[in-house]
Structures are given as structure tokens and as C-alpha cells.
Design a protein around this motif. Structure first.
Motif, PDB file in Angstrom:
ATOM      1  N   THR A  15     -12.525  -0.632  16.688  1.00  0.00           N
ATOM      2  CA  THR A  15     -12.463   0.227  15.516  1.00  0.00           C
ATOM      3  C   THR A  15     -13.680  -0.058  14.649  1.00  0.00           C
ATOM      4  O   THR A  15     -14.330  -1.097  14.813  1.00  0.00           O
ATOM      5  CB  THR A  15     -11.141  -0.010  14.740  1.00  0.00           C
ATOM      6  N   ASP A  16     -14.006   0.896  13.756  1.00  0.00           N
ATOM      7  CA  ASP A  16     -15.220   0.729  12.943  1.00  0.00           C
ATOM      8  C   ASP A  16     -15.119  -0.467  12.000  1.00  0.00           C
ATOM      9  O   ASP A  16     -15.990  -1.324  11.963  1.00  0.00           O
ATOM     10  CB  ASP A  16     -15.509   1.999  12.134  1.00  0.00           C
ATOM     11  N   VAL A  17     -14.050  -0.475  11.221  1.00  0.00           N
ATOM     12  CA  VAL A  17     -13.880  -1.572  10.254  1.00  0.00           C
ATOM     13  C   VAL A  17     -12.447  -2.081  10.295  1.00  0.00           C
ATOM     14  O   VAL A  17     -11.524  -1.351  10.691  1.00  0.00           O
ATOM     15  CB  VAL A  17     -14.223  -1.118   8.803  1.00  0.00           C
ATOM     16  N   LEU A  30      -4.901  -0.832   8.754  1.00  0.00           N
ATOM     17  CA  LEU A  30      -3.853  -0.575   7.757  1.00  0.00           C
ATOM     18  C   LEU A  30      -3.146   0.737   8.070  1.00  0.00           C
ATOM     19  O   LEU A  30      -1.911   0.799   8.058  1.00  0.00           O
ATOM     20  CB  LEU A  30      -4.476  -0.513   6.357  1.00  0.00           C
ATOM     21  N   ASP A  31      -3.946   1.769   8.362  1.00  0.00           N
ATOM     22  CA  ASP A  31      -3.377   3.073   8.684  1.00  0.00           C
ATOM     23  C   ASP A  31      -2.494   2.979   9.922  1.00  0.00           C
ATOM     24  O   ASP A  31      -1.402   3.542   9.977  1.00  0.00           O
ATOM     25  CB  ASP A  31      -4.495   4.091   8.937  1.00  0.00           C
ATOM     26  N   VAL A  58     -13.783  -5.251  15.897  1.00  0.00           N
ATOM     27  CA  VAL A  58     -14.232  -4.454  14.748  1.00  0.00           C
ATOM     28  C   VAL A  58     -15.759  -4.390  14.819  1.00  0.00           C
ATOM     29  O   VAL A  58     -16.430  -5.394  15.073  1.00  0.00           O
ATOM     30  CB  VAL A  58     -13.753  -5.043  13.391  1.00  0.00           C
ATOM     31  N   LEU A  59     -16.278  -3.189  14.613  1.00  0.00           N
ATOM     32  CA  LEU A  59     -17.710  -2.960  14.849  1.00  0.00           C
ATOM     33  C   LEU A  59     -18.565  -3.217  13.609  1.00  0.00           C
ATOM     34  O   LEU A  59     -19.759  -2.921  13.591  1.00  0.00           O
ATOM     35  CB  LEU A  59     -17.923  -1.528  15.347  1.00  0.00           C
ATOM     36  N   ASP A 107     -15.147  -9.863  15.628  1.00  0.00           N
ATOM     37  CA  ASP A 107     -16.336  -9.007  15.534  1.00  0.00           C
ATOM     38  C   ASP A 107     -17.427  -9.446  16.520  1.00  0.00           C
ATOM     39  O   ASP A 107     -18.554  -8.993  16.433  1.00  0.00           O
ATOM     40  CB  ASP A 107     -16.879  -8.964  14.102  1.00  0.00           C
ATOM     41  N   ARG A 108     -17.070 -10.362  17.437  1.00  0.00           N
ATOM     42  CA  ARG A 108     -18.080 -10.885  18.358  1.00  0.00           C
ATOM     43  C   ARG A 108     -17.446 -11.061  19.728  1.00  0.00           C
ATOM     44  O   ARG A 108     -16.516 -11.865  19.894  1.00  0.00           O
ATOM     45  CB  ARG A 108     -18.555 -12.233  17.803  1.00  0.00           C
TER      46      ARG A 108
END
Lengths: 244, 244
Positions: B232-234, B239-240, B205-206, B186-187
Motif C-alpha cells: 500500500t502507498d502509506v 485504517l480504512d 508500505v511504499l 517498509d523494507r
């Protein structure tokens, strides 16, 4: 030789050559920080990481400062940051000098005051270590400065050599003609480069940190900023020159 | 998508996507320092600036270390350096992790051990601060590292991201094929640049430190080392993708 009216002696043992200055004539970096704050009419409180002497210097200039001495972590960091930390609202500057009680809480507090972009960030000097006669590494003020700079992601305005900030501050106190001023020192990366930065004539005395061997290396590496205009074995030698 | 067999999760909340790792599968930088020392058959004692967890990690790997916790200056510096300081002779490495009890005596001792060029100098990470949800600057391990580096005039071998030392250490534990490995973080200045340094595919991940706005800036400045291959957002979104 025309050295006078101004000879800037810093960290030299001036008693060796029989010159006695009154306190006002000896400009320590702590004195310069304090007089800088006075000159800008600083009215808030200084968060001070520093010594008793530095605190006294600030008070002599009418500058309020926080308490010095030990400030240690009595608990663990999560407990501390979730309620135990006490930040003051009146802080307008973080000032760093040598502090043998440097601690994590002090660094944390300094970084939080510096999160305010209007908070000044000043340091007396950035020397990494003290020169010692015994074989011991004794960390200097530069360690304190780097720690707070890293935590705050800001850069301190350093008043000690080789920064020209020191010269600017001295110049505010007394008129200096660089062409008639000799910078004398025993360490090229602070004293001599300071002189060079300020367009002063420079004299290295070889009785201290820098040796002839160092000078040869600087010459070989073309590090002009470290090369003094003159050098002599000991400071006392200039007495003879002055008499000539 | 072929992400497995190795996904390196560091500082992500892996519970979010229902993946449970056993302790052995989670490589903290402290674990990597300890296993590195074990791998070189380190037999001397570590001078440790660090936490209880780090100390436990060293002991788990059979590495002796000095006492952790407060070590404060009970006197003034001249008195201390002229007789009160106790240096041990068996120190073969200075190891730095996060230590809320960082103090001047600790920095002084570390610098003196490091005056011996054979003494190793290792650090878990060099993060300047901890990311916090509350508006508080909390200095990180990087502050401790910089303080000791400044005092000793040496540079620590840092095991945390973005150093490849971390990847080398993980690679010693288990076979990793960079072409089949996804670095998730995330960084960008630690996680993503670590992935890039190690030739891994990278996913940002944002939901954490770095935002889309940062990404646009990195793109504008052509800072390729900070640009993830995917974002990606989270974290849960993958998983998808895994199910597709």
C-alpha cells in the motif's frame, strides 16, 4: 635447482639464510598499493586508514593522503552527521591498511567517499588476524577492510596475498618468469595459494603457521590450492639445496 | 480483515495511524537480546559494544555489562598488546549493538573474549547502514558485527530482522498465531523477508525504503522471499481497511 633470478620473500625472516635484499627488492603490500597508484598517475588525494609506515610509502611515491592517527567521535552520532562531519572534496581513493586507530568516524568517512563510484577502493591485505606467539587474538587489516566494505557495499581491490594483484604489481616493476620463480611461505591460505594463483612453484616452510597436520587435512579435503609443491622444516634447509 | 490480536510494528511511525503501544508492546532488537539473556538465566558479565539505550535495556533485565563509551588506543598496537590491554575474567557474552565509539581496542577485546568457545556472541541487528533523508552514508550495526566476526572468526546470533531469532524471542513473551499476524514494513530485505521467514502475512508500505520499481525487479528475479503479500502507498491506508 634453478630458483633464481627471482625469489619472492614475503614476511620470511630472510636474515636466517643470509640473504640481504635492498629495500627496493622487498615488496610489501603497502609498497605495491603506492606503486600501483603511481603507475596510474593518480593525482587526487587518498583517504587513508593506515599506519605511519603506509603513509610514508604513499609519500615516497608522490601520493597525497589525508592525516593519519586518531579520529574519534567527540559527540553522539546524530550531532556528528548533522553538521560536525568534515568531508574533503579532493578524495579519489580510499586506501586501507592496518590502523590501530580505526574508529567509527573513519569508517563513516570512507563509506561516504566510496559512495562516488569513481573513487578507487584499495587495501594492502585482508588478513583477519596477526600470528602471535602469545595467546592473544590481534585483529588485522582484514577487519578494517570488512568494516568499510560492509558500510560502503563495495569490494576492495586487495593487493596482499593470495590476490594476483600483488603479482601483477610486482610484474610491472620487474620481469618475472613464473616457471623460474619459487614462492616460499609459512601459511598455506595466503602464501601457498598466492603462489598457486600465480602459477609459481611453491615451497612451504613448517616453522611458522601451517603444520604437517594441516597439510594432511588439506590433502584429505582435496584442497589443492592449499597444497605446496614442496615443503621443508625450516627455511635454512634451502641453502643446502642451492649448493647442490 | 482479521489482523489482530497481534500486529508487529517495527520502525514504523505508529503515531501516524493513531495506535499507541505501551513500552512493553514495542519489541526492539536490544530488548530481545536482553530478554533472551534473562531467559537463559545469564549470570556473568556482558562485554558490550553498544549505545546508552542498549546498556539500559540490559540493566532493566538484570544483566551486568562492561562500561560503554570511548575506548581508544592511547599508544601503538605493539605496546598495547604487550601489557596495556586489560581483559576481564567474568565475561560470558559479547553483545553488539550500534556504537558510535567503535574502536580497535573494542574489536580486539571482543575477539579475545570470543576465543573462549563458551562465550556467547549476540547482536541486535546486522543492518549495514541507516536509511537517511540527507545524502549521507551512515554505517549501521552490521559494520560492528562484521568487524568482530572477522576478527574472531565466529558468527553472531543476530536478533534483528530478518532473523527468526526475533520471532522466537517475541513468541516467548506472548502467544502469537502466525496465521492471524500481519508483518508491516517498509523494507523488503529486512521487514518482508522477516515476515516470510516466520510464515506471517506481509504488507509493504511504499512510503519508505522499498519502491514499486524494486518490487518489479524482485518479481523479475523471482526473489520470492522479498515479495510482500500486499502493498500500500502509506501505512494510514490500513485504517480504512480495518474499518471495512
Amino acid at each position: 635447482m634453478h630458483l633464481l633470478p627471482y625469489i619472492i620473500f614475503i614476511k620470511c625472516d630472510i636474515r636466517l639464510i643470509g640473504i640481504c635484499g635492498i629495500q627496493k627488492e622487498i615488496a610489501t603490500s603497502g609498497y605495491l598499493v603506492a606503486s600501483y597508484l603511481e603507475s596510474i598517475n593518480f593525482q587526487q588525494t587518498v583517504y587513508l586508514i593506515g599506519s605511519k609506515g603506509f603513509a610514508e610509502e604513499l609519500r615516497n611515491h608522490g601520493i597525497k593522503h589525508t592525516q593519519i592517527g586518531p579520529d574519534t567521535m567527540a559527540t553522539d552520532m546524530p550531532t556528528y552527521v548533522n553538521g560536525q562531519i568534515e568531508l574533503e572534496s579532493e578524495i579519489g581513493a580510499v586506501v586501507i591498511g592496518f590502523d590501530e586507530h580505526l574508529s567509527y568516524p573513519k569508517i563513516l568517512k570512507a563509506a561516504n567517499y566510496l559512495a562516488n563510484p569513481n573513487c578507487l577502493f584499495l587495501a594492502s591485505n585482508a588478513d583477519e588476524t596477526f600470528p602471535m606467539e602469545i595467546p592473544l587474538v590481534v585483529p588485522g587489516t582484514g577487519v578494517m577492510v570488512k568494516a568499510v566494505e560492509t558500510a560502503s557495499q563495495r569490494t576492495a581491490k586487495v593487493f596482499g596475498k593470495p590476490s594476483v594483484a600483488m603479482f601483477e604489481a610486482i610484474s610491472k616493476q620487474c620481469k618475472i618468469n613464473p616457471q623460474r620463480t619459487l614462492m616460499i611461505g609459512d601459511r598455506c591460505n595466503t602464501d601457498i595459494s598466492f603462489g598457486k594463483n600465480c602459477q609459481l612453484t611453491t615451497l612451504l616452510v613448517l616453522s611458522g603457521v601451517t603444520s604437517l597436520k594441516h597439510l594432511e587435512q588439506y590433502k584429505h579435503d582435496e584442497q589443492h590450492i592449499l597444497m605446496p609443491d614442496f615443503y621443508t622444516d625450516v627455511l635454512g634447509d634451502i641453502l643446502d639445496l642451492l649448493e647442490q
